[in-house]
Write an enzyme that holds these catalytic residues in place. Structure first.
Site, PDB file in Angstrom:
ATOM      1  N   LYS A  26      15.255  35.484  43.183  1.00  0.00           N
ATOM      2  CA  LYS A  26      16.073  34.769  44.163  1.00  0.00           C
ATOM      3  C   LYS A  26      17.557  34.938  43.837  1.00  0.00           C
ATOM      4  CE  LYS A  26      17.616  30.392  44.429  1.00  0.00           C
ATOM      5  NZ  LYS A  26      17.737  28.940  44.483  1.00  0.00           N
ATOM      6  N   LYS A  32      15.186  24.083  36.532  1.00  0.00           N
ATOM      7  CA  LYS A  32      16.626  24.207  36.265  1.00  0.00           C
ATOM      8  C   LYS A  32      16.980  23.729  34.856  1.00  0.00           C
ATOM      9  CE  LYS A  32      20.980  24.072  38.636  1.00  0.00           C
ATOM     10  NZ  LYS A  32      21.792  23.611  39.727  1.00  0.00           N
ATOM     11  N   LYS A  42      23.465  32.035  41.469  1.00  0.00           N
ATOM     12  CA  LYS A  42      24.587  32.179  40.549  1.00  0.00           C
ATOM     13  C   LYS A  42      24.113  32.112  39.097  1.00  0.00           C
ATOM     14  CE  LYS A  42      28.094  29.748  39.547  1.00  0.00           C
ATOM     15  NZ  LYS A  42      28.823  28.566  39.380  1.00  0.00           N
TER      16      LYS A  42
HETATM   17  P1  TYM Z   1      23.144  25.076  47.155  1.00  0.00           P
HETATM   18  O1  TYM Z   1      24.583  24.732  47.074  1.00  0.00           O
HETATM   19  O2  TYM Z   1      22.432  25.512  45.932  1.00  0.00           O
HETATM   20  O3  TYM Z   1      22.918  26.190  48.228  1.00  0.00           O
HETATM   21  C1  TYM Z   1      23.475  26.079  49.531  1.00  0.00           C
HETATM   22  C2  TYM Z   1      22.504  26.623  50.569  1.00  0.00           C
HETATM   23  O4  TYM Z   1      22.229  27.994  50.326  1.00  0.00           O
HETATM   24  C3  TYM Z   1      20.831  28.207  50.310  1.00  0.00           C
HETATM   25  N1  TYM Z   1      20.523  29.312  49.377  1.00  0.00           N
HETATM   26  C4  TYM Z   1      19.730  30.347  49.673  1.00  0.00           C
HETATM   27  N2  TYM Z   1      19.054  30.660  50.782  1.00  0.00           N
HETATM   28  C5  TYM Z   1      18.333  31.801  50.780  1.00  0.00           C
HETATM   29  N3  TYM Z   1      18.276  32.651  49.727  1.00  0.00           N
HETATM   30  C6  TYM Z   1      18.948  32.382  48.582  1.00  0.00           C
HETATM   31  N4  TYM Z   1      18.906  33.231  47.557  1.00  0.00           N
HETATM   32  C7  TYM Z   1      19.714  31.172  48.508  1.00  0.00           C
HETATM   33  N5  TYM Z   1      20.497  30.590  47.566  1.00  0.00           N
HETATM   34  C8  TYM Z   1      20.979  29.449  48.109  1.00  0.00           C
HETATM   35  C9  TYM Z   1      20.242  26.876  49.842  1.00  0.00           C
HETATM   36  O5  TYM Z   1      18.906  26.720  50.239  1.00  0.00           O
HETATM   37  C10 TYM Z   1      21.155  25.892  50.550  1.00  0.00           C
HETATM   38  O6  TYM Z   1      20.721  25.659  51.876  1.00  0.00           O
HETATM   39  N6  TYM Z   1      20.864  20.690  47.231  1.00  0.00           N
HETATM   40  C11 TYM Z   1      21.645  21.575  48.034  1.00  0.00           C
HETATM   41  C12 TYM Z   1      22.934  20.956  48.527  1.00  0.00           C
HETATM   42  C13 TYM Z   1      22.770  19.664  49.266  1.00  0.00           C
HETATM   43  C14 TYM Z   1      22.169  19.485  50.526  1.00  0.00           C
HETATM   44  C15 TYM Z   1      22.275  18.094  50.813  1.00  0.00           C
HETATM   45  C16 TYM Z   1      21.533  20.351  51.421  1.00  0.00           C
HETATM   46  C17 TYM Z   1      23.214  18.457  48.845  1.00  0.00           C
HETATM   47  N7  TYM Z   1      22.925  17.512  49.784  1.00  0.00           N
HETATM   48  C18 TYM Z   1      21.756  17.550  51.984  1.00  0.00           C
HETATM   49  C19 TYM Z   1      21.024  19.796  52.588  1.00  0.00           C
HETATM   50  C20 TYM Z   1      21.131  18.423  52.851  1.00  0.00           C
HETATM   51  C21 TYM Z   1      21.981  22.788  47.185  1.00  0.00           C
HETATM   52  O7  TYM Z   1      21.973  22.746  46.008  1.00  0.00           O
HETATM   53  O8  TYM Z   1      22.362  23.855  47.855  1.00  0.00           O
END
Ligand code: TYM
Length: 330
Positions: A198, A114, A201
């Site tokens: 993937k 990232k 955004k």
């Molecule tokens: P974030 O906000 O980037 O994404 C939210 C969720 O969407 C899933 N996701 C995807 N799944 C499949 N294919 C894709 N192309 C795709 N893009 C996004 C992500 O895997 C996620 O489940 N770090 C986390 C947020 C977080 C969190 C936590 C999650 C903060 N604290 C505690 C679980 C437990 C994140 O950045 O998700």
């Protein structure tokens, strides 16, 4: 019998997309029937990469709550809340930061990826907070002693680090305060974007969850297909085609037939894409309708988030007491 506890979160960092939906939210809606669920809009996490311009933060939080409720998350069955409204997340983050080795954080693959990715876009996120991102995520999960974490596969390394932090804490303070959580994946572990990478955004390859039928059609029209296939009658290879991956996720019942026709050169890419767009518009139509209805009730959304923060806060403060006692921080 008490149910297993789930924690998961999403960053309110802009328009919610189909990757978020298929990788996580759709699964959450199913899991809410069986588990005790805590779902958090993790605004502090979004600050790690978007700390410079926070002007849209509150709007994004509100939009995310709308997306979740319109997709079918039930605020009575689940605890739905904004991370920063429960102060213990920040407190536990600080305590865990003391014992988390720097080398564990530097080797998390998403960290360097990232940094590079955003660096290319001219954004510098070489900050203390960004390096600590997975510690804050561990704090989220551990604060509720959750055992299951439904996420997309891109979060696997973060989950593994959480497990290491849990083991280290229990070992250091000689008490099994925390369970080791496990990841729960949905069928679409990684949903590709329109360019085949993937869906994300930061790649600009998303299909927004709120896309209307014209936008949906246009985004699908732009999707990459089998590059070897030039004419409609050429025999195609669905296994390298993003449109086919989508059929498998969103049009499962017809996907075998579509693959056969593609291999035989009996269906062209344009027709295949139109069929997908139609299917997806149908699937999302009900959700969009519910969203329009909910949009008229901002006071209700506010209430849901306040109620959620109150319920989460109770569990968090009681667990925090136990955590601090184990650490002798009295
Ligand atoms: P974030 O906000 O980037 O994404 C939210 C969720 O969407 C899933 N996701 C995807 N799944 C499949 N294919 C894709 N192309 C795709 N893009 C996004 C992500 O895997 C996620 O489940 N770090 C986390 C947020 C977080 C969190 C936590 C999650 C903060 N604290 C505690 C679980 C437990 C994140 O950045 O998700």
């Amino acid at each position: 019998m008490s149910r297993e506890r789930i924690f998961s979160g999403m960053q309110p960092s802009g328009r919610f997309h189909l990757g978020n939906y298929m990788g996580a939210l759709e699964n959450w809606v199913k899991l809410q029937e069986e588990y005790e669920c805590f779902f958090s809009i993790v605004d502090l996490h979004s600050l790690t990469s978007s700390f410079e311009d926070t002007s849209k933060l509150q709007e994004n939080i509100y939009e995310m709550a709308l997306d979740w409720l319109s997709a079918g998350l039930d605020p009575e069955k689940n605890v739905i809340f904004v991370q920063s409204k429960v102060k213990e997340h920040a407190e536990l983050f600080l305590l865990l930061a003391m014992s988390t080795p720097l080398s564990w954080l530097e080797r998390v693959p998403t960290y360097k990826d990232k940094l590079l990715q955003l660096g290319e876009l001219g954004k510098d996120i070489n900050t203390y907070g960004f390096l600590g991102y997975p510690v804050l995520m561990a704090a989220d999960i551990m604060l509720y002693k959750a055992t299951c974490v439904p996420v997309g596969e891109d979060q696997a390394a973060h989950l593994e680090l959480t497990r290491e932090i849990v083991r280290r804490f229990n070992h250091l303070y000689k008490k099994e305060v925390f369970p080791e959580p496990r990841a729960v994946y949905s069928q679409a572990k990684v949903l590709p974007g329109i360019d085949g990478r993937k869906m994300s955004k930061s790649y600009g390859n998303t299909i927004p969850f709120g896309a209307g039928s014209a936008e949906m059609k246009e985004r699908i029209r732009m999707m990459v297909t089998d590059p070897q296939r030039i004419k409609k009658t050429d025999k195609g290879n669905p296994d390298v085609c993003t449109v086919y991956t989508f059929h498998k996720v969103f049009n499962r019942e017809n996907s075998d037939e579509i693959a056969d026709k593609c291999r035989a050169g009996e269906i062209g890419c344009v027709q295949c894409k139109n069929c997908l767009a139609e299917k997806m518009n149908c699937l999302l139509a009900d959700i969009h309708l519910r969203r329009e209805e909910l949009k008229k009730k901002p006071a209700f959304i506010k209430e849901v988030l306040e109620y959620g923060a109150e319920r989460a806060g109770k569990v968090a403060s009681s667990n925090m007491e136990e955590i601090k006692r184990a650490m002798n921080v009295l």
